[in-house]
Design a protein around this motif. Structure first.
Motif, PDB file in Angstrom:
ATOM      1  N   PRO A 238       0.822  -1.211   0.000  1.00 37.85           N
ATOM      2  CA  PRO A 238       0.000   0.000   0.000  1.00 37.85           C
ATOM      3  C   PRO A 238       0.854   1.259   0.000  1.00 37.85           C
ATOM      4  O   PRO A 238       2.088   1.192   0.115  1.00 37.85           O
ATOM      5  N   LYS A 239       0.200   2.389  -0.103  1.00 34.56           N
ATOM      6  CA  LYS A 239       0.875   3.652   0.190  1.00 34.56           C
ATOM      7  C   LYS A 239       1.174   3.662   1.692  1.00 34.56           C
ATOM      8  O   LYS A 239       0.292   3.393   2.518  1.00 34.56           O
ATOM      9  N   ILE A 240       2.424   3.932   2.045  1.00 38.91           N
ATOM     10  CA  ILE A 240       2.826   3.963   3.446  1.00 38.91           C
ATOM     11  C   ILE A 240       3.104   5.408   3.832  1.00 38.91           C
ATOM     12  O   ILE A 240       3.856   6.109   3.143  1.00 38.91           O
ATOM     13  N   LYS A 241       2.491   5.841   4.911  1.00 38.55           N
ATOM     14  CA  LYS A 241       2.663   7.213   5.377  1.00 38.55           C
ATOM     15  C   LYS A 241       3.134   7.190   6.827  1.00 38.55           C
ATOM     16  O   LYS A 241       2.944   6.206   7.547  1.00 38.55           O
ATOM     17  N   PHE A 242       3.776   8.266   7.241  1.00 34.35           N
ATOM     18  CA  PHE A 242       4.329   8.331   8.588  1.00 34.35           C
ATOM     19  C   PHE A 242       3.221   8.580   9.611  1.00 34.35           C
ATOM     20  O   PHE A 242       2.418   9.503   9.457  1.00 34.35           O
ATOM     21  N   TYR A 243       3.218   7.783  10.649  1.00 35.56           N
ATOM     22  CA  TYR A 243       2.176   7.874  11.673  1.00 35.56           C
ATOM     23  C   TYR A 243       2.176   9.243  12.355  1.00 35.56           C
ATOM     24  O   TYR A 243       1.119   9.827  12.597  1.00 35.56           O
ATOM     25  N   GLU A 244       3.370   9.739  12.680  1.00 29.20           N
ATOM     26  CA  GLU A 244       3.465  11.020  13.379  1.00 29.20           C
ATOM     27  C   GLU A 244       3.218  12.208  12.450  1.00 29.20           C
ATOM     28  O   GLU A 244       2.913  13.306  12.913  1.00 29.20           O
ATOM     29  N   GLN A 245       3.384  11.983  11.156  1.00 26.69           N
ATOM     30  CA  GLN A 245       3.120  13.032  10.157  1.00 26.69           C
ATOM     31  C   GLN A 245       2.266  12.404   9.055  1.00 26.69           C
ATOM     32  O   GLN A 245       2.751  12.070   7.983  1.00 26.69           O
ATOM     33  N   PRO A 246       0.977  12.240   9.322  1.00 25.64           N
ATOM     34  CA  PRO A 246       0.114  11.420   8.478  1.00 25.64           C
ATOM     35  C   PRO A 246      -0.117  11.934   7.062  1.00 25.64           C
ATOM     36  O   PRO A 246      -0.709  11.216   6.254  1.00 25.64           O
ATOM     37  N   ASN A 247       0.362  13.105   6.760  1.00 20.96           N
ATOM     38  CA  ASN A 247       0.232  13.599   5.383  1.00 20.96           C
ATOM     39  C   ASN A 247       1.558  13.502   4.620  1.00 20.96           C
ATOM     40  O   ASN A 247       1.681  14.010   3.500  1.00 20.96           O
ATOM     41  N   ILE A 248       2.542  12.860   5.228  1.00 24.94           N
ATOM     42  CA  ILE A 248       3.852  12.692   4.588  1.00 24.94           C
ATOM     43  C   ILE A 248       4.020  11.237   4.146  1.00 24.94           C
ATOM     44  O   ILE A 248       3.795  10.303   4.907  1.00 24.94           O
ATOM     45  N   ILE A 249       4.451  11.056   2.908  1.00 29.30           N
ATOM     46  CA  ILE A 249       4.603   9.730   2.320  1.00 29.30           C
ATOM     47  C   ILE A 249       5.953   9.119   2.685  1.00 29.30           C
ATOM     48  O   ILE A 249       6.979   9.799   2.663  1.00 29.30           O
ATOM     49  N   GLN A 250       5.942   7.861   3.013  1.00 27.38           N
ATOM     50  CA  GLN A 250       7.186   7.095   3.150  1.00 27.38           C
ATOM     51  C   GLN A 250       7.442   6.263   1.895  1.00 27.38           C
ATOM     52  O   GLN A 250       8.576   6.151   1.436  1.00 27.38           O
ATOM     53  N   TYR A 251       6.376   5.682   1.355  1.00 23.10           N
ATOM     54  CA  TYR A 251       6.528   4.743   0.223  1.00 23.10           C
ATOM     55  C   TYR A 251       5.328   4.844  -0.707  1.00 23.10           C
ATOM     56  O   TYR A 251       4.174   4.786  -0.263  1.00 23.10           O
ATOM     57  N   ALA A 252       5.616   4.996  -1.992  1.00 19.34           N
ATOM     58  CA  ALA A 252       4.586   4.918  -3.032  1.00 19.34           C
ATOM     59  C   ALA A 252       5.169   4.121  -4.205  1.00 19.34           C
ATOM     60  O   ALA A 252       5.035   4.508  -5.368  1.00 19.34           O
ATOM     61  N   GLY A 253       5.836   3.031  -3.878  1.00 17.27           N
ATOM     62  CA  GLY A 253       6.594   2.254  -4.849  1.00 17.27           C
ATOM     63  C   GLY A 253       8.078   2.407  -4.580  1.00 17.27           C
ATOM     64  O   GLY A 253       8.502   3.263  -3.783  1.00 17.27           O
ATOM     65  N   PHE A 254       8.870   1.580  -5.236  1.00 18.82           N
ATOM     66  CA  PHE A 254      10.324   1.628  -5.074  1.00 18.82           C
ATOM     67  C   PHE A 254      11.005   1.847  -6.422  1.00 18.82           C
ATOM     68  O   PHE A 254      10.632   1.239  -7.425  1.00 18.82           O
ATOM     69  N   HIS A 255      12.025   2.705  -6.414  1.00 19.00           N
ATOM     70  CA  HIS A 255      12.907   2.820  -7.571  1.00 19.00           C
ATOM     71  C   HIS A 255      13.783   1.577  -7.647  1.00 19.00           C
ATOM     72  O   HIS A 255      14.019   0.887  -6.648  1.00 19.00           O
ATOM     73  N   LEU A 256      14.297   1.295  -8.828  1.00 21.04           N
ATOM     74  CA  LEU A 256      15.184   0.159  -9.026  1.00 21.04           C
ATOM     75  C   LEU A 256      16.507   0.396  -8.292  1.00 21.04           C
ATOM     76  O   LEU A 256      16.994   1.523  -8.203  1.00 21.04           O
ATOM     77  N   ILE A 257      17.074  -0.671  -7.755  1.00 27.57           N
ATOM     78  CA  ILE A 257      18.396  -0.585  -7.127  1.00 27.57           C
ATOM     79  C   ILE A 257      19.406  -0.051  -8.142  1.00 27.57           C
ATOM     80  O   ILE A 257      19.465  -0.503  -9.281  1.00 27.57           O
TER      81      ILE A 257
END
Length: 302
Positions: free
Chosen positions: A119-138
């Motif tokens: 899923p879209k992962i967002k920071f609990y303490e900053q709920p409008n900030i994205i942590q993950y919306a997919g990954f770039h290639l290594i």
């Protein structure tokens, strides 16, 4: 119900984070999906947390390991005891949203090539900030990558779902069918880089990894390991190299080795020495040394 609502096994780990895990379990009461089981694997915590977990979620199955199996081994133990058609591997330092499982399942119903959905992962303490919306290639030179949307304010710019390079270990729904074909998490990693390697194995086996933008989970990042721990420095270094050794070859691997010797090692040695982080320095050297003596790195790889 089985066809419309296949059984999902929610698998989470605990290691001396009883309160955090209880908060996660309590959040599961909000799930709208009607057919799931909950498994918590305790990685040999100092105090048996089973009673507290059952108070937070009465139907939880608690598996007590007699040693710390890490992220890989702990989740593999959970998978071994799971009955579901899908495994939702999720961090204990997260809180779910009501329609999370429903949304994560949708891509599987639409495309049988899909093995993993995050899923879209967002920071609990900053709920409008994205942590993950997919990954770039290594990056084959550096052995590192980044998350799409990392630390961006969520203004809907990453609301389009689609295929991505890797699932995120904090929250990934994985089909049992794919696991039966590819195998469980690569246990050599213990923690860090394991979901990248597992995703790569799935891709090589012909499966797809999917980012489901309409599903959201909130992550209390780095509660267990700490942002600057020497343990984290060890596994990040060791597993960065391990991932490259297992997934690249020929000139690409040779180029990475050259960058490792010319840039990665000198930079880390200088950084830890100048900042007087002796334990980090020892961990880094130990991580490099592990590779000098480890030849069998290709177990559990497609």
């Amino acid at each position: 119900m089985k066809d419309k609502y296949p059984l999902i096994s929610i698998i989470a780990l605990n290691y001396n984070q009883k309160e955090v895990t209880c908060e996660f379990l309590q959040s599961l009461h909000s799930l709208e999906y009607p057919n799931f089981e909950v498994i918590v694997v305790d990685n040999n915590s100092t105090v048996n947390p089973a009673k507290d977990f059952k108070s937070a979620f009465s139907e939880v199955k608690v598996i007590l390991s007699d040693k710390n199996l890490g992220f890989t081994g702990g989740n593999n133990l959970g998978i071994e005891n799971a009955k579901g058609d899908y495994y939702f591997i999720v961090n204990n330092d997260t809180e779910v949203t009501p329609d999370l499982l429903d949304k994560l399942l949708e891509p599987f119903f639409a495309d049988d090539r899909i093995a993993m959905v995050s899923p879209k992962i967002k920071f609990y303490e900053q709920p409008n900030i994205i942590q993950y919306a997919g990954f770039h290639l290594i990056n084959p030179l550096t052995g590192q990558n980044g998350a799409v949307g990392s630390k961006e304010v969520d203004n809907g710019q990453h609301d389009t779902p689609g295929f991505t390079n890797y699932a995120h270990g904090a929250a990934m729904l994985v089909s049992k069918k794919a696991v039966d074909k590819v195998g469980v998490l690569p246990d050599q990693f213990f923690i860090y880089y394991e979901e990248l390697d597992w995703s790569s194995q799935m891709t090589r086996a012909g499966y797809k990894i999917y980012y489901q933008a309409s599903a959201t989970i909130y992550h209390k990042e780095s509660i267990t390991m700490g942002k600057e721990s020497s343990i984290k420095a060890y596994y990040h270094t060791r597993n960065r190299i391990l991932f490259m050794r297992r997934n690249y070859e020929g000139w690409q691997l040779a180029t990475f080795y050259a960058f490792l010797v010319a840039a990665i090692i000198p930079k880390a040695l200088l950084k830890y020495t100048l900042t007087f982080r002796t334990e980090h320095l020892k961990s880094f050297i130990r991580a490099i040394g592990w590779h000098l003596s480890s030849k069998n790195i290709h177990n559990n790889i497609v």
